[in-house]
Design a protein around this motif. Structure first.
Motif, mmCIF file in Angstrom:
data_model
loop_
_atom_site.group_PDB
_atom_site.id
_atom_site.type_symbol
_atom_site.label_atom_id
_atom_site.label_comp_id
_atom_site.label_asym_id
_atom_site.label_seq_id
_atom_site.Cartn_x
_atom_site.Cartn_y
_atom_site.Cartn_z
ATOM 1 N N GLY A 44 -5.298 6.451 -1.244
ATOM 2 C CA GLY A 44 -4.300 5.035 -1.115
ATOM 3 C C GLY A 44 -4.384 4.276 -2.441
ATOM 4 O O GLY A 44 -5.107 4.608 -3.172
ATOM 5 N N THR B 66 -6.624 11.555 2.385
ATOM 6 C CA THR B 66 -5.738 10.449 2.281
ATOM 7 C C THR B 66 -6.314 9.578 1.267
ATOM 8 O O THR B 66 -7.481 8.922 1.297
ATOM 9 C CB THR B 66 -5.352 9.673 3.740
ATOM 10 N N THR C 14 -1.390 12.480 0.417
ATOM 11 C CA THR C 14 -2.132 13.574 1.188
ATOM 12 C C THR C 14 -2.733 14.420 0.267
ATOM 13 O O THR C 14 -1.905 15.120 -0.294
ATOM 14 C CB THR C 14 -1.671 14.024 2.637
ATOM 15 N N GLN D 40 0.434 5.506 0.019
ATOM 16 C CA GLN D 40 -0.483 6.762 0.262
ATOM 17 C C GLN D 40 0.030 8.002 0.035
ATOM 18 O O GLN D 40 1.067 8.326 0.257
ATOM 19 C CB GLN D 40 -1.079 6.662 2.146
ATOM 20 N N SER E 292 0.858 -1.362 0.149
ATOM 21 C CA SER E 292 -0.010 -0.039 -0.023
ATOM 22 C C SER E 292 0.886 1.300 0.057
ATOM 23 O O SER E 292 1.985 1.364 0.582
ATOM 24 C CB SER E 292 -0.852 -0.051 1.227
#
Length: 212
Positions: free
Chosen positions: A144, A142, A103, A101, A99
């Motif tokens: 992902g 956020t 912002t 991520q 994963s």
């Protein structure tokens, strides 16, 4: 507001400015009267606007000359929410089944509170899918990326405001899933001389790239 009627001709022109009766828009000058506008000059036309509630208003103003008529649309836009965000979010390379991520900063540059809803599809995801954002406020969201297969992946993040319409074009999402890369430390392996029926062990190593 003041509308300027300009005579771009080389001779004076007569112009009549008129407007249908409306409780929200009124002309400061008398209706149905022709005004003489000298060549190369402008005549100001003052329009008064008196709203009764916070909503959009529209009307029309008509300018009539000896050459024809010109219809000028009049719009008064009520307060509304405007969400600002980048056009694209790039995750670059990410190992398969891992994963990543990023912002995203969501900003309301309008003058009304925004009730928003965010949605996307796999392999992308988003937290804070719904919320409210006051005028001039900002909030961090956020996003992902979780690729299950190698290769390029594209998607979009749809942003809907309280009006039920998208605030602007969807945010484009992009990411690349990278599988494991295994390389041997050498191209050939020399076992040397050995006796028949005698086992011989030669060690070799491997290198794994991102994803292993």
């Amino acid at each position: 507001m003041v509308l300027s009627v300009t005579n771009k001709d080389k001779i004076p022109r007569l112009v009549k400015v008129c407007m249908e009766s409306c409780p929200y828009f009124q002309l400061a000058c008398p209706r149905g009267v022709y005004h003489k506008v000298p060549a190369g000059t402008s005549a100001p036309v003052c329009i008064h606007f008196s709203p009764e509630e916070n909503k959009d208003y529209s009307h029309e103003l008509t300018c009539i000359t000896t050459r024809g008529r010109i219809v000028v649309p009049i719009w008064a836009i009520a307060a509304r929410a405007v969400l600002d965000f980048p056009e694209q979010l790039d995750f670059s390379r990410c190992p398969v089944k891992s994963s990543s991520q990023k912002t995203l900063l969501l900003r309301n540059s309008g003058n009304l509170e925004a009730h928003f809803q965010l949605s996307t599809q796999s392999p992308f995801s988003v937290t804070l899918a719904t919320g409210a954002l006051g005028a001039g406020g900002t909030v961090q969201v956020t996003v992902g990326f979780h690729a299950l297969t190698a290769g390029d992946h594209c998607g979009c993040l749809a942003v809907c405001c309280s009006t039920g319409r998208e605030s602007r074009l969807p945010l484009q999402l992009r990411g690349e899933g990278q599988g494991p890369v295994v390389e041997l430390s050498c191209d050939t392996l020399d076992l040397g001389d050995i006796f028949v029926n005698t086992p011989h062990v030669c060690e070799m190593s491997s290198r794994a790239g991102d994803g292993c």
